[in-house]
Design a protein around this motif. Structure first.
Motif, mmCIF file in Angstrom:
data_model
loop_
_atom_site.group_PDB
_atom_site.id
_atom_site.type_symbol
_atom_site.label_atom_id
_atom_site.label_comp_id
_atom_site.label_asym_id
_atom_site.label_seq_id
_atom_site.Cartn_x
_atom_site.Cartn_y
_atom_site.Cartn_z
ATOM 1 N N HIS A 83 5.644 -6.443 -4.766
ATOM 2 C CA HIS A 83 4.849 -6.365 -3.797
ATOM 3 C C HIS A 83 5.189 -6.446 -2.293
ATOM 4 O O HIS A 83 3.875 -6.554 -1.568
ATOM 5 C CB HIS A 83 4.506 -8.214 -4.276
ATOM 6 N N PRO A 110 0.671 0.044 -6.835
ATOM 7 C CA PRO A 110 -0.323 -0.485 -6.257
ATOM 8 C C PRO A 110 -0.873 -2.080 -6.531
ATOM 9 O O PRO A 110 -1.541 -2.748 -5.655
ATOM 10 C CB PRO A 110 -1.495 -0.057 -7.499
ATOM 11 N N ASN A 111 0.371 -3.457 -6.470
ATOM 12 C CA ASN A 111 0.207 -4.170 -6.026
ATOM 13 C C ASN A 111 0.873 -4.307 -4.930
ATOM 14 O O ASN A 111 1.091 -6.307 -4.449
ATOM 15 C CB ASN A 111 0.891 -4.713 -7.826
ATOM 16 N N LEU A 112 1.048 -3.729 -4.279
ATOM 17 C CA LEU A 112 1.504 -3.368 -3.176
ATOM 18 C C LEU A 112 1.054 -4.578 -1.814
ATOM 19 O O LEU A 112 0.202 -4.770 -1.254
ATOM 20 C CB LEU A 112 2.128 -2.557 -1.570
ATOM 21 N N THR A 113 2.065 -6.119 -1.237
ATOM 22 C CA THR A 113 1.656 -6.807 -0.680
ATOM 23 C C THR A 113 1.211 -7.112 0.928
ATOM 24 O O THR A 113 1.302 -7.344 1.492
ATOM 25 C CB THR A 113 1.041 -8.122 -0.682
ATOM 26 N N LYS A 143 -3.843 0.619 0.165
ATOM 27 C CA LYS A 143 -3.188 -0.726 -0.681
ATOM 28 C C LYS A 143 -3.698 -2.012 0.412
ATOM 29 O O LYS A 143 -3.590 -2.602 1.313
ATOM 30 C CB LYS A 143 -1.586 -1.235 0.317
ATOM 31 N N LEU A 146 -2.988 -6.072 1.030
ATOM 32 C CA LEU A 146 -1.754 -5.792 1.989
ATOM 33 C C LEU A 146 -2.019 -6.670 3.152
ATOM 34 O O LEU A 146 -2.953 -6.910 3.286
ATOM 35 C CB LEU A 146 -1.280 -4.485 3.239
#
Length: 326
Positions: A83, A110-113, A143, A146
């Motif tokens: 993340h 794909p889950n990067l915040t 993303k 984000l």
């Protein structure tokens, strides 16, 4: 980051001694499967990955002093639960590798915040050391989740911003609330361009101005842009010119929800209980400012944004300290 005779990998929960003894690899692999947050030097990441493989359950990874990218490709391939990713680039020769790795896997993580790129290389020295803007934009534009972003806006393929793909990227990331930007131009034109792109819903903003030349009209334009972001709760300015300190008083007074205000190596709490008629401030101590833990901030987002700024001493938080600071 602690180092010993052997390689040391430091997470927020554990330290692992990277010996070559095969007998240690079983327990290390068990620990690896339990790791979820990891801070590690770039060469340590290589050793860690070669010994036991990349931990698949990581949710947060910060690679400090990144002078080789041998294992970063593996991170993008295998750490799909990640993340939060932070990279500190310290060597010019890393740049071509970073560019090719990001270009090969733009849809990875794909889950990067949260994404942070610390780039101490201030000015271009040729095409091989220029910030790989197109590759970064290709990676970040996918993303859309984000929420936290920290980027340099200078070194954009030889063209001085306010024009540039990274600035144009901001409106494509609608969930960004926490933003750090490194700029080398605060002219009126650049600040108006920034005003047009900055999300109005920002709650946390850091601006690092990297040139020594002052621009008072540009500083006023920056003030105008910032005060439109009425949801800001924490604002920090790092200013190599040393000429923007007077703005802090205006920020403190004009931002209705501001709780924490920073300029260089100084920070203060803002009490807005009687806004707009009156507000009071409480300065941070030298010790608190030096360590800057999450507990000190009382807010993970705020600690994350200032993380790895002032990597050496408080003097590296521009414009640095003076005898009257504490």
């Amino acid at each position: 980051m602690q180092r010993s005779i052997h390689r040391t990998v430091t997470s927020r929960h554990s330290e692992v001694d990277m010996e070559d003894d095969v007998a240690h690899q079983g327990p290390l692999k068990e620990l690896s499967s339990a790791l979820d947050r990891l801070w590690i030097p770039g060469d340590g990441l290589n050793d860690f990955g070669l010994a036991i493989g990349m931990p698949n359950n990581l949710t947060e990874l910060f690679i400090v002093s990144l002078d080789t990218l041998y294992m970063l490709k593996s991170v993008l391939q295998h750490c799909q639960n990640l993340h939060s990713l932070g990279l500190m680039i310290t060597k010019d020769q890393t740049v071509p590798s970073l560019r090719s790795i990001l270009e090969e896997a733009p849809a990875s993580l794909p889950n990067l915040t949260s994404f942070k790129l610390i780039w101490p290389i201030r000015y271009n020295r040729g095409s091989d050391t220029t910030l790989p803007v197109d590759a970064l934009v290709g990676f970040l534009r996918t993303k859309t989740q984000l929420r936290r972003l920290d980027l340099p806006l200078s070194q954009q393929n030889g063209s001085e911003w306010p024009s540039g793909p990274l600035l144009d990227l901001l409106p494509l990331l609608p969930n960004v609330e926490v933003l750090g930007l490194q700029v080398d131009n605060i002219s009126v034109a650049s600040m108006k361009a920034l005003d047009a792109k900055l999300p109005l819903g920002l709650t946390t903003l850091l601006l690092e101005y990297c040139r020594e030349e002052e621009d008072r009209m540009g500083a006023q334009a920056f003030l105008n842009a910032v005060t439109k972001r009425s949801r800001l709760r924490y604002l920090h300015v790092l200013d190599k010119s040393g000429e923007m300190s007077a703005l802090q008083v205006h920020f403190d007074a004009e931002l209705p929800k501001l709780q924490l205000s920073g300029y260089g190596p100084r920070m203060r709490w803002i009490d807005k209980s009687r806004y707009p008629y009156h507000h009071t401030t409480t300065e941070w101590s030298l010790e608190k400012m030096t360590f800057r833990s999450e507990c000190d901030f009382g807010n993970e987002d705020w600690e994350w944004l200032l993380r790895c700024r002032g990597w050496g001493t408080l003097d590296s938080l521009s414009p640095g300290t003076c005898p009257d600071d504490w």
